[in-house]
Scaffold this motif. Structure first.
Motif, mmCIF file in Angstrom:
data_model
loop_
_atom_site.group_PDB
_atom_site.id
_atom_site.type_symbol
_atom_site.label_atom_id
_atom_site.label_comp_id
_atom_site.label_asym_id
_atom_site.label_seq_id
_atom_site.Cartn_x
_atom_site.Cartn_y
_atom_site.Cartn_z
ATOM 1 N N ALA A 193 -2.411 9.906 -4.533
ATOM 2 C CA ALA A 193 -3.336 8.774 -4.632
ATOM 3 C C ALA A 193 -3.178 7.841 -3.444
ATOM 4 C CB ALA A 193 -3.103 8.017 -5.932
ATOM 5 N N HIS A 194 -1.921 7.635 -3.033
ATOM 6 C CA HIS A 194 -1.680 6.761 -1.889
ATOM 7 C C HIS A 194 -2.253 7.379 -0.609
ATOM 8 C CE1 HIS A 194 0.288 3.721 0.545
ATOM 9 N NE2 HIS A 194 0.789 4.694 1.303
ATOM 10 N N ARG A 195 -2.046 8.702 -0.479
ATOM 11 C CA ARG A 195 -2.583 9.362 0.710
ATOM 12 C C ARG A 195 -4.105 9.339 0.703
ATOM 13 N NH1 ARG A 195 1.208 14.822 0.759
ATOM 14 N NH2 ARG A 195 3.210 13.771 1.136
ATOM 15 N N ASP A 196 -4.690 9.493 -0.480
ATOM 16 C CA ASP A 196 -6.133 9.480 -0.567
ATOM 17 C C ASP A 196 -6.695 8.080 -0.345
ATOM 18 O OD1 ASP A 196 -8.679 10.856 -1.315
ATOM 19 O OD2 ASP A 196 -8.635 9.380 -2.924
ATOM 20 N N ALA A 197 -5.916 7.067 -0.735
ATOM 21 C CA ALA A 197 -6.419 5.693 -0.674
ATOM 22 C C ALA A 197 -6.190 5.053 0.688
ATOM 23 C CB ALA A 197 -5.761 4.842 -1.754
ATOM 24 N N THR A 198 -5.189 5.483 1.426
ATOM 25 C CA THR A 198 -4.826 4.789 2.669
ATOM 26 C C THR A 198 -4.858 5.721 3.868
ATOM 27 O OG1 THR A 198 -2.468 5.213 2.294
ATOM 28 C CG2 THR A 198 -3.361 3.157 1.424
ATOM 29 N N ASP A 199 -5.079 5.125 4.997
ATOM 30 C CA ASP A 199 -5.006 5.838 6.266
ATOM 31 C C ASP A 199 -3.533 6.063 6.603
ATOM 32 O OD1 ASP A 199 -5.636 6.847 8.859
ATOM 33 O OD2 ASP A 199 -5.178 4.862 9.670
ATOM 34 N N PRO A 200 -3.097 7.308 6.742
ATOM 35 C CA PRO A 200 -1.667 7.560 6.961
ATOM 36 C C PRO A 200 -1.121 6.955 8.249
ATOM 37 C CG PRO A 200 -2.951 9.575 7.312
ATOM 38 C CD PRO A 200 -3.878 8.565 6.724
ATOM 39 N N LEU A 201 -1.974 6.712 9.231
ATOM 40 C CA LEU A 201 -1.500 6.170 10.510
ATOM 41 C C LEU A 201 -1.263 4.673 10.440
ATOM 42 C CD1 LEU A 201 -0.885 6.455 13.529
ATOM 43 C CD2 LEU A 201 -3.346 6.203 13.969
ATOM 44 N N THR A 202 -2.234 3.936 9.910
ATOM 45 C CA THR A 202 -2.165 2.471 9.978
ATOM 46 C C THR A 202 -1.813 1.816 8.645
ATOM 47 O OG1 THR A 202 -4.522 2.247 9.472
ATOM 48 C CG2 THR A 202 -3.900 2.511 11.794
ATOM 49 N N GLY A 203 -1.905 2.570 7.539
ATOM 50 C CA GLY A 203 -1.659 1.979 6.227
ATOM 51 C C GLY A 203 -2.851 1.224 5.678
ATOM 52 N N ALA A 204 -3.950 1.143 6.451
ATOM 53 C CA ALA A 204 -5.159 0.478 5.972
ATOM 54 C C ALA A 204 -5.879 1.384 4.976
ATOM 55 C CB ALA A 204 -6.083 0.164 7.144
ATOM 56 N N LEU A 205 -6.701 0.779 4.125
ATOM 57 C CA LEU A 205 -7.431 1.544 3.128
ATOM 58 C C LEU A 205 -8.472 2.442 3.783
ATOM 59 C CD1 LEU A 205 -8.071 -1.288 0.499
ATOM 60 C CD2 LEU A 205 -6.389 0.552 0.331
ATOM 61 N N ASN A 206 -8.669 3.627 3.180
ATOM 62 C CA ASN A 206 -9.767 4.469 3.626
ATOM 63 C C ASN A 206 -11.101 3.844 3.219
ATOM 64 O OD1 ASN A 206 -8.284 6.493 4.915
ATOM 65 N ND2 ASN A 206 -7.840 7.514 2.960
ATOM 66 N N HIS A 207 -12.170 4.259 3.875
ATOM 67 C CA HIS A 207 -13.443 3.558 3.751
ATOM 68 C C HIS A 207 -13.968 3.544 2.307
ATOM 69 C CE1 HIS A 207 -17.133 1.768 5.206
ATOM 70 N NE2 HIS A 207 -17.834 2.712 4.593
ATOM 71 N N HIS A 208 -13.954 4.711 1.615
ATOM 72 C CA HIS A 208 -14.523 4.750 0.263
ATOM 73 C C HIS A 208 -13.703 3.939 -0.719
ATOM 74 C CE1 HIS A 208 -11.457 7.921 -0.004
ATOM 75 N NE2 HIS A 208 -11.517 7.776 -1.315
ATOM 76 N N VAL A 209 -12.362 3.916 -0.517
ATOM 77 C CA VAL A 209 -11.510 3.118 -1.397
ATOM 78 C C VAL A 209 -11.743 1.636 -1.129
ATOM 79 C CG1 VAL A 209 -9.120 2.616 -2.051
ATOM 80 C CG2 VAL A 209 -9.796 4.953 -1.482
ATOM 81 N N GLN A 222 -2.199 -11.916 9.038
ATOM 82 C CA GLN A 222 -3.083 -13.075 8.948
ATOM 83 C C GLN A 222 -3.878 -13.103 7.620
ATOM 84 O OE1 GLN A 222 -2.964 -15.427 11.241
ATOM 85 N NE2 GLN A 222 -1.491 -14.206 12.415
ATOM 86 N N MET A 223 -3.711 -12.095 6.786
ATOM 87 C CA MET A 223 -4.529 -11.980 5.575
ATOM 88 C C MET A 223 -3.768 -12.478 4.351
ATOM 89 S SD MET A 223 -6.285 -8.232 6.213
ATOM 90 C CE MET A 223 -7.418 -8.415 4.850
ATOM 91 N N ARG A 224 -4.513 -12.902 3.363
ATOM 92 C CA ARG A 224 -3.942 -13.290 2.087
ATOM 93 C C ARG A 224 -3.641 -12.042 1.252
ATOM 94 N NH1 ARG A 224 -8.705 -17.654 0.634
ATOM 95 N NH2 ARG A 224 -8.350 -19.099 2.401
ATOM 96 N N ASP A 225 -2.872 -12.264 0.165
ATOM 97 C CA ASP A 225 -2.469 -11.123 -0.658
ATOM 98 C C ASP A 225 -3.650 -10.449 -1.352
ATOM 99 O OD1 ASP A 225 0.140 -11.500 0.064
ATOM 100 O OD2 ASP A 225 0.668 -12.680 -1.723
ATOM 101 N N ASP A 226 -4.688 -11.238 -1.702
ATOM 102 C CA ASP A 226 -5.812 -10.660 -2.435
ATOM 103 C C ASP A 226 -6.909 -10.151 -1.513
ATOM 104 O OD1 ASP A 226 -6.546 -13.152 -1.535
ATOM 105 O OD2 ASP A 226 -7.650 -13.699 -3.356
ATOM 106 N N GLU A 227 -6.694 -10.151 -0.199
ATOM 107 C CA GLU A 227 -7.702 -9.677 0.742
ATOM 108 C C GLU A 227 -7.425 -8.234 1.141
ATOM 109 O OE1 GLU A 227 -9.074 -13.927 2.661
ATOM 110 O OE2 GLU A 227 -7.491 -12.811 3.693
ATOM 111 N N LEU A 228 -8.456 -7.560 1.657
ATOM 112 C CA LEU A 228 -8.400 -6.124 1.866
ATOM 113 C C LEU A 228 -8.623 -5.775 3.334
ATOM 114 C CD1 LEU A 228 -10.769 -5.181 -1.105
ATOM 115 C CD2 LEU A 228 -8.269 -5.228 -1.163
ATOM 116 N N LEU A 229 -7.921 -4.730 3.770
ATOM 117 C CA LEU A 229 -8.102 -4.225 5.131
ATOM 118 C C LEU A 229 -8.299 -2.722 5.061
ATOM 119 C CD1 LEU A 229 -8.145 -4.713 8.206
ATOM 120 C CD2 LEU A 229 -5.681 -4.226 8.204
ATOM 121 N N GLY A 230 -9.376 -2.252 5.732
ATOM 122 C CA GLY A 230 -9.646 -0.824 5.743
ATOM 123 C C GLY A 230 -9.885 -0.315 7.148
ATOM 124 N N ARG A 231 -9.707 0.991 7.307
ATOM 125 C CA ARG A 231 -9.994 1.657 8.593
ATOM 126 C C ARG A 231 -11.472 2.028 8.569
ATOM 127 N NH1 ARG A 231 -6.813 5.464 11.765
ATOM 128 N NH2 ARG A 231 -7.857 5.560 13.810
#
Length: 423
Positions: A259-275, A333-342
């Motif tokens: 699930a973690h691999r599917d949800a995150t970009d393995p290089l940067t740790g950012a979320l994948n686009h669909h997630v 620079q982001m808050r805990d409830d904010e999201l970052l994706g690739r």
């Protein structure tokens, strides 16, 4: 082309089969699948333990009852043989020339009856009957029965016809014992034994053997056997459940990793686009009023400037390190409830839980400065970033807002890069 036609029914079956497999595969990869499997396995173990215990108890009871009947038959047979050997001259008398029948003369009855009661008392026998070939009771310790016929007794008829020894366990509402008393609700083994003369069956004994003590022993033996069996089953199942729980934990860990691999970009740790899109909608719902309304948010597209040129000029390891550095700088620079994706390539999409566009622009400036402070490993050139900011209103679609952010990002790049623009 072969000209063959395809049966639509087959296509339908294949489609349904594929749907079932797809659903089963999705269910197997649900996060709750390990717990569901473990609960199902535990329920199966409990049900199996109950079934095994019941079957074991029934089996032990049946075996013990069969042994009780066999023992009763052996005892009754021994008693009957001894009686016949001792009292043959009184019980067997000529009925007609050349024919011997079961008889008991009235003048011998009193002495015979005393001997019977004295002889039978130690064996736990309640009652004994002696039948002639016509199923008539010649003698019984229950005196009022003497002289009656019992032609409708199936076991007696079978014994008189075949000469076999037969027994059955019965509960009698009342039984007259050898002492002249009456006992109620008595469990007895009724054993029918043939009386032969010159290989011909001429009568039968019926022996009532007391099962009270044996039933008490039976209950104790069955209880002890079932408890012992249940304990063995519980120990075995406890070991199985421990292995199953360990396997479920490993399964959950593997699912978590997948699930973690599917949800995150393995290089940067950012979320994948669909997630990222799924979590963005969930964030908008949380920021709304909880009744299906969506709250306003801001989106920031951050792109590493001249990323294709960086890829061409630097080694893959260098590019990867640069992307990880940019992702880390944005995260700080982001808050805990904010999201970052690739978003794609060297572009990141930040979903900000901030309805104010000016606040989001300030965030973009902080990101730009933070990224500008990073450099490619090995003393390479500095990395800069262009940022496009937009506001996503409750009525807006996220995809539409992302296109506005892309417009703002293009303006930032056309204005010389390393800057922030809003749309």
């Amino acid at each position: 082309m072969t000209g063959e036609t395809v049966d639509p029914g087959k296509i339908s079956l294949l489609k349904h089969d594929g749907d079932r497999r797809a659903r089963a595969l999705r269910a197997a990869f649900e996060p709750s699948a390990p717990k569901d499997l473990l609960r199902g396995f535990a329920a199966l173990l409990v049900a199996t333990a109950v079934v095994i215990s019941v079957l074991f108890g029934v089996g032990v009871s049946v075996i013990y009852r069969a042994e009780m009947i066999r023992d009763a038959e052996v005892l009754a047979d021994s008693v009957a043989e001894a009686l016949l050997a001792q009292e043959r001259d009184l019980l067997l008398a000529p009925a007609e020339p050349g024919v011997v029948a079961v008889r008991l003369a009235e003048e011998h009855f009193a002495a015979f009856d005393r001997r019977m009661r004295r002889y039978l008392q130690p064996f736990g026998i309640y009652k004994i009957k002696v039948y002639d070939a016509d199923a008539r009771i010649v003698y019984s310790t229950d005196v009022p029965l003497i002289g009656r016929a019992d032609p409708d007794n199936p076991l007696l008829r079978q014994v008189l016809a075949s000469g076999a020894t037969l027994s059955e366990i019965k509960r009698r509402g009342q039984v007259a014992d050898l002492g002249g008393g009456v006992r109620f609700d008595v469990d007895v083994v009724e054993t029918y034994l043939p009386i032969r003369h010159d290989s011909r069956v001429i009568g039968s004994f019926e022996v009532y053997l007391d099962l009270g003590r044996q039933y008490e022993q039976l209950d104790r033996s069955v209880a002890v056997s079932v408890v012992a069996g249940v304990l063995v089953v519980l120990v075995a199942f406890a070991v199985l459940f421990a292995f199953a729980r360990h396997g479920a934990a490993r399964y959950a860990l593997v699912l978590s990793e997948f699930a973690h691999r599917d949800a995150t970009d393995p290089l940067t740790g950012a979320l994948n686009h669909h997630v990222l899109l799924e979590k963005t909608e969930a964030l908008r719902q949380r920021l709304g009023d909880g009744e299906g309304q969506r709250g306003a948010i801001c989106l920031a597209l951050i792109e590493v400037d001249q990323f294709p040129a960086l890829v061409d000029a630097a080694a893959p390891v260098t590019v990867d390190a640069a992307l990880r550095g940019v992702s880390s700088a944005i995260h700080e620079q982001m808050r805990d409830d904010e999201l970052l994706g690739r978003h794609r390539g060297g572009t990141f999409l930040a979903v900000l839980a901030r309805p104010d566009l000016s606040d989001a622009v300030l965030f973009g400036e902080r990101i730009r400065r933070a990224v500008s402070g990073t450099a490619t490993p090995g003393g390479g050139r500095s990395v800069t970033a262009s940022v496009g900011i937009t506001r996503c209103l409750p009525a807006d679609d996220v995809a539409t807002a992302v296109r506005r952010a892309e417009d703002a990002l293009r303006r930032a790049k056309s204005d010389g890069r390393d800057c922030v623009r809003a749309a």
